[in-house]
Design a protein around this motif. Structure first.
Motif, PDB file in Angstrom:
ATOM      1  N   ARG A  59      23.986  51.355  43.903  1.00 35.20           N
ATOM      2  CA  ARG A  59      24.047  49.925  43.598  1.00 35.20           C
ATOM      3  C   ARG A  59      23.590  49.701  42.174  1.00 35.20           C
ATOM      4  O   ARG A  59      22.690  50.389  41.691  1.00 35.20           O
ATOM      5  CB  ARG A  59      23.085  49.143  44.505  1.00 35.20           C
ATOM      6  N   GLN A  60      24.155  48.706  41.538  1.00 40.53           N
ATOM      7  CA  GLN A  60      23.723  48.396  40.175  1.00 40.53           C
ATOM      8  C   GLN A  60      22.852  47.135  40.146  1.00 40.53           C
ATOM      9  O   GLN A  60      22.490  46.650  39.074  1.00 40.53           O
ATOM     10  CB  GLN A  60      24.943  48.227  39.263  1.00 40.53           C
ATOM     11  N   GLY A  75      32.397  41.484  38.992  1.00 37.11           N
ATOM     12  CA  GLY A  75      31.224  42.249  38.580  1.00 37.11           C
ATOM     13  C   GLY A  75      30.878  43.228  39.680  1.00 37.11           C
ATOM     14  O   GLY A  75      29.719  43.376  40.080  1.00 37.11           O
ATOM     15  N   GLN A 111      28.736  47.113  47.561  1.00 33.00           N
ATOM     16  CA  GLN A 111      28.942  45.971  48.478  1.00 33.00           C
ATOM     17  C   GLN A 111      30.414  45.787  48.827  1.00 33.00           C
ATOM     18  O   GLN A 111      30.740  45.305  49.920  1.00 33.00           O
ATOM     19  CB  GLN A 111      28.343  44.675  47.897  1.00 33.00           C
ATOM     20  N   ASP A 133      35.454  44.688  37.054  1.00 29.47           N
ATOM     21  CA  ASP A 133      34.245  44.964  36.282  1.00 29.47           C
ATOM     22  C   ASP A 133      34.652  45.292  34.851  1.00 29.47           C
ATOM     23  O   ASP A 133      35.720  45.841  34.599  1.00 29.47           O
ATOM     24  CB  ASP A 133      33.435  46.114  36.885  1.00 29.47           C
ATOM     25  N   PHE A 190      33.304  47.501  32.956  1.00 29.45           N
ATOM     26  CA  PHE A 190      33.104  48.893  32.544  1.00 29.45           C
ATOM     27  C   PHE A 190      34.032  49.871  33.250  1.00 29.45           C
ATOM     28  O   PHE A 190      33.962  50.057  34.471  1.00 29.45           O
ATOM     29  CB  PHE A 190      31.648  49.306  32.761  1.00 29.45           C
ATOM     30  N   SER A 231      37.430  41.091  32.773  1.00 27.40           N
ATOM     31  CA  SER A 231      36.238  40.270  32.594  1.00 27.40           C
ATOM     32  C   SER A 231      36.258  39.060  33.516  1.00 27.40           C
ATOM     33  O   SER A 231      37.302  38.438  33.717  1.00 27.40           O
ATOM     34  CB  SER A 231      36.125  39.806  31.142  1.00 27.40           C
ATOM     35  N   MET A 232      35.097  38.744  34.043  1.00 33.01           N
ATOM     36  CA  MET A 232      34.977  37.628  34.995  1.00 33.01           C
ATOM     37  C   MET A 232      35.269  36.281  34.342  1.00 33.01           C
ATOM     38  O   MET A 232      35.412  35.288  35.032  1.00 33.01           O
ATOM     39  CB  MET A 232      33.589  37.630  35.631  1.00 33.01           C
ATOM     40  N   GLU A 281      27.984  39.885  43.668  1.00 32.16           N
ATOM     41  CA  GLU A 281      26.551  40.170  43.875  1.00 32.16           C
ATOM     42  C   GLU A 281      25.914  40.575  42.546  1.00 32.16           C
ATOM     43  O   GLU A 281      26.342  41.535  41.892  1.00 32.16           O
ATOM     44  CB  GLU A 281      26.372  41.261  44.935  1.00 32.16           C
ATOM     45  N   GLY A 282      24.904  39.828  42.159  1.00 31.40           N
ATOM     46  CA  GLY A 282      24.102  40.185  40.984  1.00 31.40           C
ATOM     47  C   GLY A 282      24.842  40.126  39.676  1.00 31.40           C
ATOM     48  O   GLY A 282      24.428  40.778  38.714  1.00 31.40           O
ATOM     49  N   ASN A 308      26.249  36.812  34.149  1.00 30.31           N
ATOM     50  CA  ASN A 308      26.959  37.271  32.951  1.00 30.31           C
ATOM     51  C   ASN A 308      27.916  36.214  32.393  1.00 30.31           C
ATOM     52  O   ASN A 308      28.233  36.229  31.213  1.00 30.31           O
ATOM     53  CB  ASN A 308      27.735  38.566  33.232  1.00 30.31           C
TER      54      ASN A 308
HETATM   55  N1  SAM Z   1      27.879  43.899  42.166  1.00 27.12           N
HETATM   56  C1  SAM Z   1      27.303  45.192  41.843  1.00 27.12           C
HETATM   57  C2  SAM Z   1      26.099  45.459  42.730  1.00 27.12           C
HETATM   58  O1  SAM Z   1      25.531  44.481  43.270  1.00 27.12           O
HETATM   59  O2  SAM Z   1      25.711  46.617  42.875  1.00 27.12           O
HETATM   60  C3  SAM Z   1      26.920  45.276  40.370  1.00 27.12           C
HETATM   61  C4  SAM Z   1      25.855  44.326  39.921  1.00 27.12           C
HETATM   62  S1  SAM Z   1      25.311  44.618  38.259  1.00 27.12           S
HETATM   63  C5  SAM Z   1      23.709  43.844  38.263  1.00 27.12           C
HETATM   64  C6  SAM Z   1      26.288  43.496  37.301  1.00 27.12           C
HETATM   65  C7  SAM Z   1      27.713  43.979  37.073  1.00 27.12           C
HETATM   66  O3  SAM Z   1      28.437  43.005  36.309  1.00 27.12           O
HETATM   67  C8  SAM Z   1      27.809  45.289  36.298  1.00 27.12           C
HETATM   68  O4  SAM Z   1      28.596  46.183  37.016  1.00 27.12           O
HETATM   69  C9  SAM Z   1      28.456  44.898  34.977  1.00 27.12           C
HETATM   70  O5  SAM Z   1      29.257  45.910  34.423  1.00 27.12           O
HETATM   71  C10 SAM Z   1      29.280  43.690  35.407  1.00 27.12           C
HETATM   72  N2  SAM Z   1      29.647  42.776  34.319  1.00 27.12           N
HETATM   73  C11 SAM Z   1      28.873  42.313  33.312  1.00 27.12           C
HETATM   74  N3  SAM Z   1      29.567  41.442  32.558  1.00 27.12           N
HETATM   75  C12 SAM Z   1      30.807  41.345  33.117  1.00 27.12           C
HETATM   76  C13 SAM Z   1      31.983  40.594  32.805  1.00 27.12           C
HETATM   77  N4  SAM Z   1      32.005  39.764  31.777  1.00 27.12           N
HETATM   78  N5  SAM Z   1      33.065  40.743  33.594  1.00 27.12           N
HETATM   79  C14 SAM Z   1      33.054  41.595  34.641  1.00 27.12           C
HETATM   80  N6  SAM Z   1      31.969  42.332  34.982  1.00 27.12           N
HETATM   81  C15 SAM Z   1      30.857  42.204  34.229  1.00 27.12           C
END
Ligand code: SAM
Length: 257
Positions: A25-26, A54, A60, A76, A78, A104-105, A121-122, A126
């Motif tokens: 999980r991140q 994200g 999840q 995501d 990345f 990108s979201m 989630e989480g 961003n």
């Molecule tokens: N949902 C996953 C979890 O709960 O394990 C990852 C949560 S992690 C805290 C936040 C995630 O948002 C990361 O994987 C990051 O690469 C992604 N992220 C950050 N900015 C983003 C963007 N603009 N568009 C899409 N993903 C993004």
């Protein structure tokens, strides 16, 4: 270095990405919390379209896919996370219903009002809680659901140390009551809001990082950026232990009006 003075936004994205690729999980969360949130979502069918924004490596998402019908697109920023996401979907034989794409979201590849469910989630911090709720709503059908976890204050006032840490990381962080009112103002009916249990942070997020930290520090011995990143993560975990009465993640579940 002084971790108290550093913000997560100052670290190299590739290093952060490599570090978090080593754990399932991140962000804080758990299979139980994901399933509890899913229990509030009605009317999903084999034809439902779901987006997980994200999604990271998909901890999840795979849980969702194993307990809900329909097609899930994980998005995501990345590429390394998306590669792991798609490999995880294949390992679980979910590849016909679950696909990860880099994106990108704040620039979603969906049609207006085509989604039945948006999950995140989480990650909504961003784009920003209010901005994300408003922008993502365009892609939801009327009566479609949104389920997001978001950093939230439990009290109206906090000690300075924890206030500073989280305002640096998530400038918009606010109380649960405030976040609910933002969701309602954005045009959702509040279906449920619940606080993620402590184990979502400790057992499912900080504990698995210990092994990843050992491996990372061995690989990057003498690299100050990598050492600072680990020190930052350890500092975050210590802060959680000390100040968990003041903040946590809350699952906010809404239905588009
Ligand atoms: N949902 C996953 C979890 O709960 O394990 C990852 C949560 S992690 C805290 C936040 C995630 O948002 C990361 O994987 C990051 O690469 C992604 N992220 C950050 N900015 C983003 C963007 N603009 N568009 C899409 N993903 C993004």
């Amino acid at each position: 270095m002084s971790n108290e003075n550093k913000s997560i936004h100052e670290f190299d994205f590739n290093l952060i990405c490599e570090y978090f690729s080593g754990i399932e999980r991140q962000g804080p969360g758990s299979p139980e919390a994901t399933l509890k949130a899913l229990s509030f979502i009605e009317n999903l069918t084999d034809k439902s379209l779901i987006a997980d924004l994200g999604c990271g490596t998909g901890g999840q998402t795979m849980m969702l896919a194993q307990h809900a019908p329909g097609y899930i697109t994980g998005i995501d920023l990345f590429p390394a996370f998306i590669d792991l996401f798609n490999a995880n979907a294949c390992k679980l034989n979910l590849q016909s219903r679950v696909q990860g794409i880099v994106g990108s979201m704040d620039n979603l590849p969906f049609q207006r009002e085509e989604l039945d469910l948006i999950w995140s989630e989480g990650a909504i911090a961003n784009i920003g809680f209010e901005k994300g709720l408003n922008y993502w709503k365009e892609f939801l059908k009327t009566d479609g659901y949104i389920a997001v976890t978001y950093e939230s204050w439990f009290t109206d006032e906090r000690p300075v140390e924890i206030e500073k840490f989280w305002v640096d990381a998530v400038p918009e962080i606010d109380t649960i009551g405030h976040n609910i009112s933002i969701m309602q103002k954005a045009g959702y009916h509040l279906v449920a809001a619940f606080t993620l249990p402590e184990a979502c942070w400790t057992e499912h997020f900080y504990l698995p990082q210990r092994k990843a930290q050992e491996i990372f520090l061995k690989k990057y011995a003498g690299n100050p950026m990598a050492e600072d990143l680990i020190a930052y993560q350890q500092y975050e975990a210590q802060l959680y232990d000390k100040y968990k009465a003041y903040y946590g993640y809350v699952f906010y579940i809404g239905k588009k009006l």
